[in-house]
Design a protein around this motif. Structure first.
Motif, mmCIF file in Angstrom:
data_model
loop_
_atom_site.group_PDB
_atom_site.id
_atom_site.type_symbol
_atom_site.label_atom_id
_atom_site.label_comp_id
_atom_site.label_asym_id
_atom_site.label_seq_id
_atom_site.Cartn_x
_atom_site.Cartn_y
_atom_site.Cartn_z
ATOM 1 N N VAL A 1 43.951 -39.092 -16.448
ATOM 2 C CA VAL A 1 43.635 -39.020 -17.736
ATOM 3 C C VAL A 1 41.515 -39.630 -17.648
ATOM 4 O O VAL A 1 40.967 -39.183 -18.238
ATOM 5 N N GLY A 2 41.030 -40.386 -16.351
ATOM 6 C CA GLY A 2 39.874 -40.309 -16.484
ATOM 7 C C GLY A 2 39.104 -39.108 -16.874
ATOM 8 O O GLY A 2 37.812 -39.508 -17.073
ATOM 9 N N THR A 3 39.741 -37.559 -16.508
ATOM 10 C CA THR A 3 38.964 -36.911 -16.004
ATOM 11 C C THR A 3 38.154 -36.922 -18.272
ATOM 12 O O THR A 3 37.618 -36.445 -17.868
ATOM 13 N N LYS B 1 45.334 -31.083 -1.114
ATOM 14 C CA LYS B 1 45.904 -31.812 -1.218
ATOM 15 C C LYS B 1 45.653 -33.076 -0.791
ATOM 16 O O LYS B 1 44.602 -33.453 -0.121
ATOM 17 N N GLY B 2 44.942 -34.157 -1.965
ATOM 18 C CA GLY B 2 45.134 -35.163 -1.213
ATOM 19 C C GLY B 2 44.423 -36.118 -2.842
ATOM 20 O O GLY B 2 44.713 -35.789 -3.780
ATOM 21 N N PHE B 3 43.343 -37.253 -2.306
ATOM 22 C CA PHE B 3 42.948 -38.249 -3.372
ATOM 23 C C PHE B 3 41.441 -37.056 -3.968
ATOM 24 O O PHE B 3 41.158 -36.197 -2.634
ATOM 25 N N VAL B 4 40.952 -37.796 -5.177
ATOM 26 C CA VAL B 4 39.926 -36.846 -5.286
ATOM 27 C C VAL B 4 38.833 -37.774 -3.957
ATOM 28 O O VAL B 4 37.775 -36.721 -3.657
ATOM 29 N N THR C 1 31.796 -41.944 -11.937
ATOM 30 C CA THR C 1 33.050 -41.659 -11.605
ATOM 31 C C THR C 1 34.286 -42.473 -12.855
ATOM 32 O O THR C 1 33.296 -43.497 -13.091
ATOM 33 N N THR C 2 35.171 -41.704 -13.383
ATOM 34 C CA THR C 2 36.149 -42.518 -14.334
ATOM 35 C C THR C 2 37.359 -42.312 -13.603
ATOM 36 O O THR C 2 38.307 -41.222 -13.388
ATOM 37 N N GLY C 3 38.338 -43.726 -13.734
ATOM 38 C CA GLY C 3 39.996 -43.051 -13.445
ATOM 39 C C GLY C 3 40.255 -44.069 -13.320
ATOM 40 O O GLY C 3 40.007 -45.286 -13.553
HETATM 41 P P1 NAD Z 1 46.549 -41.836 -11.424
HETATM 42 O O1 NAD Z 1 47.570 -42.657 -11.102
HETATM 43 O O2 NAD Z 1 47.524 -40.160 -11.322
HETATM 44 O O3 NAD Z 1 45.648 -41.452 -10.330
HETATM 45 C C1 NAD Z 1 44.558 -39.884 -10.674
HETATM 46 C C2 NAD Z 1 44.136 -39.874 -9.564
HETATM 47 O O4 NAD Z 1 43.116 -40.984 -9.098
HETATM 48 C C3 NAD Z 1 44.783 -39.387 -7.990
HETATM 49 O O5 NAD Z 1 45.538 -37.969 -8.465
HETATM 50 C C4 NAD Z 1 44.577 -39.488 -7.030
HETATM 51 O O6 NAD Z 1 42.908 -38.499 -7.061
HETATM 52 C C5 NAD Z 1 42.915 -40.811 -7.763
HETATM 53 N N1 NAD Z 1 43.277 -41.754 -7.113
HETATM 54 C C6 NAD Z 1 44.147 -42.277 -7.500
HETATM 55 N N2 NAD Z 1 44.026 -43.903 -6.409
HETATM 56 C C7 NAD Z 1 43.962 -43.931 -5.713
HETATM 57 C C8 NAD Z 1 42.984 -44.344 -4.665
HETATM 58 N N3 NAD Z 1 42.985 -45.985 -3.847
HETATM 59 N N4 NAD Z 1 41.788 -43.806 -3.972
HETATM 60 C C9 NAD Z 1 41.331 -42.844 -4.246
HETATM 61 N N5 NAD Z 1 42.182 -41.786 -5.287
HETATM 62 C C10 NAD Z 1 42.777 -42.687 -6.484
HETATM 63 O O7 NAD Z 1 46.095 -41.828 -13.034
HETATM 64 P P2 NAD Z 1 46.331 -41.733 -13.734
HETATM 65 O O8 NAD Z 1 47.987 -42.042 -13.933
HETATM 66 O O9 NAD Z 1 46.070 -40.428 -14.854
HETATM 67 O O10 NAD Z 1 45.926 -43.390 -14.540
HETATM 68 C C11 NAD Z 1 44.402 -42.856 -15.220
HETATM 69 C C12 NAD Z 1 43.767 -44.333 -15.302
HETATM 70 O O11 NAD Z 1 42.747 -44.635 -15.847
HETATM 71 C C13 NAD Z 1 44.620 -45.474 -15.432
HETATM 72 O O12 NAD Z 1 44.809 -46.499 -14.337
HETATM 73 C C14 NAD Z 1 43.894 -45.962 -17.196
HETATM 74 O O13 NAD Z 1 44.141 -46.694 -17.175
HETATM 75 C C15 NAD Z 1 42.145 -45.476 -16.732
HETATM 76 N N6 NAD Z 1 41.537 -45.116 -17.371
HETATM 77 C C16 NAD Z 1 40.063 -44.939 -17.216
HETATM 78 C C17 NAD Z 1 39.620 -45.190 -18.475
HETATM 79 C C18 NAD Z 1 37.803 -45.233 -18.109
HETATM 80 O O14 NAD Z 1 37.518 -45.392 -19.192
HETATM 81 N N7 NAD Z 1 37.393 -45.642 -17.197
HETATM 82 C C19 NAD Z 1 39.475 -44.110 -19.552
HETATM 83 C C20 NAD Z 1 40.843 -43.937 -19.480
HETATM 84 C C21 NAD Z 1 42.008 -44.040 -18.451
#
Ligand code: NAD
Ligand code: FAD
Ligand code: FES
Length: 282
Positions: free
Chosen positions: A108-110, A164-167, A186-188
């Motif tokens: 959802v960081g997308t 297939k894999g992580f970002v 980056t965000t996630g």
């Molecule tokens: P997720 O666990 O499904 O991971 C999404 C992707 O992130 C994975 O497909 C992978 O490509 C990558 N990833 C995950 N762990 C990784 C690692 N250890 N190394 C490299 N790549 C990795 O994510 P989700 O369930 O959609 O959760 C999204 C996260 O984003 C939540 O923890 C949420 O709190 C956070 N978030 C952040 C913001 C922000 O402002 N930064 C906003 C919304 C959400």
């Protein structure tokens, strides 16, 4: 009161809501967020403003249901109201034409990386987008990211779509093939942003991470969102949410975000139980 104008489910557990908030829509810049309160006796949570439409007076939010408040929001429908929406908050993303930039969004960081990528493209940058999700169903904003990217790489953990894999696997390829990258955004999930930072540090590639600590007031008063950046104390809500990823103490932030884990779980369990016995959004 802030009415929900439309609501769509865009992936399992992830909704897109268009909310009437004319003053926020007028002032919002990419990188800003709001703090919303969906119900009167609830908590306030931060959400990125994904898009805004000043003419129609609306903002777009994308919400993943993980705890009680995000579950309540995901059950809202057009015609429901947020009790409060405060914003725009946070420092907007500094947008400059620097050449080639890479925008990396995980899960959802997308929703957070998309407005940044769009603004960077509009400023004339060559944008390389990378978005990742657990599987095909969980990939969000694919078309929107494609529209603002000169190249878009999509990864899924299980390989059901794209690479297939992580970002970080796609980022390794992109760094290898592009010697003129100026900045990475980056965000996630925090472990992902930490991994991206470690990867780009080796190449001394300027990297900004949009952080997601626990927030309460969003105005720099409560201290809930404090993070250590280059050994200095920063408040994410007013000094961020974006910081130099190479200076962020991610381990400390990961620990801090677990502070209320037991209470959050208890609260979600109690909410789910009430929903079962009393129905809908109690
Ligand atoms: P997720 O666990 O499904 O991971 C999404 C992707 O992130 C994975 O497909 C992978 O490509 C990558 N990833 C995950 N762990 C990784 C690692 N250890 N190394 C490299 N790549 C990795 O994510 P989700 O369930 O959609 O959760 C999204 C996260 O984003 C939540 O923890 C949420 O709190 C956070 N978030 C952040 C913001 C922000 O402002 N930064 C906003 C919304 C959400
Ligand atoms: P809580 O009751 O607070 O529970 C959260 C619990 O879930 C925690 O225990 C945590 O450890 C756990 N958890 C964290 N990530 C996951 C996960 N991926 N899967 C399962 N469990 C998890 N969220 C969005 O959906 N969209 C946005 O646009 C957005 N923008 C944000 C912008 C900023 C500036 C910040 C700081 C955060 C943003 N977030 C966004 C995150 C959002 O604020 C939180 O998800 C929300 O506060 C959680 O509240 P809750 O009451 O539902 O969950
Ligand atoms: Fe209170 Fe940032 S959320 S200081």
């Amino acid at each position: 009161m802030y009415p929900v104008i439309s609501k769509t489910t865009i992936a399992p557990g992830i909704s897109r809501l268009e909310v009437e908030a004319p003053l926020i829509a007028k002032k919002r810049k990419p990188g800003n967020f709001v703090i919303v309160m969906p119900v009167e006796k609830g908590e306030r949570i931060p959400l990125t403003i994904v898009e805004s439409d000043p003419e129609n007076g609306t903002i777009t939010l994308i919400v993943q249901a993980i705890g009680k408040t995000t579950h309540i929001i995901n059950k809202m429908e057009a015609g429901d109201h947020f009790i409060d929406v405060v914003g725009p908050l946070g420092e907007p993303t500094p947008i400059k034409n620097v050449g080639t930039v890479v925008c990396v969004g995980g899960g959802v960081g997308t929703a957070v990386i998309y407005p940044m990528a769009k603004a960077l493209k509009e400023a004339g940058n060559r944008v390389i987008g990378i978005i990742g999700a657990r599987n095909r169903e969980m990939v969000i904003l694919k078309n929107e990211m494609a529209d603002c990217s000169d190249e878009l790489h999509i990864t899924t953990d299980d390989g059901s779509y794209g690479l297939k894999g992580f970002v970080t696997d796609a980022l390794a390829q992109v760094i290898d093939e592009n010697k003129t990258i100026q900045s990475v955004y980056t965000t996630g999930p925090l472990p992902m942003m930490k991994a991206v930072a470690e990867q780009t540090r080796k190449f001394e590639l300027h990297t900004m991470a949009s952080l997601n600590p626990i927030m309460m007031d969003g105005t720099g008063m409560c201290g809930a969102c404090r993070v250590s950046v280059g050994g200095e104390l920063k408040f994410t809500c007013v000094d961020g949410p974006e910081f130099d990823a190479h200076k962020v103490n991610f381990n400390e932030l990961i620990q801090r975000n677990k502070t209320y884990f037991n209470q959050e779980k208890k609260s979600l369990d109690a909410y789910n139980e009430k929903c079962k016995t009393r129905g809908a959004n109690v």
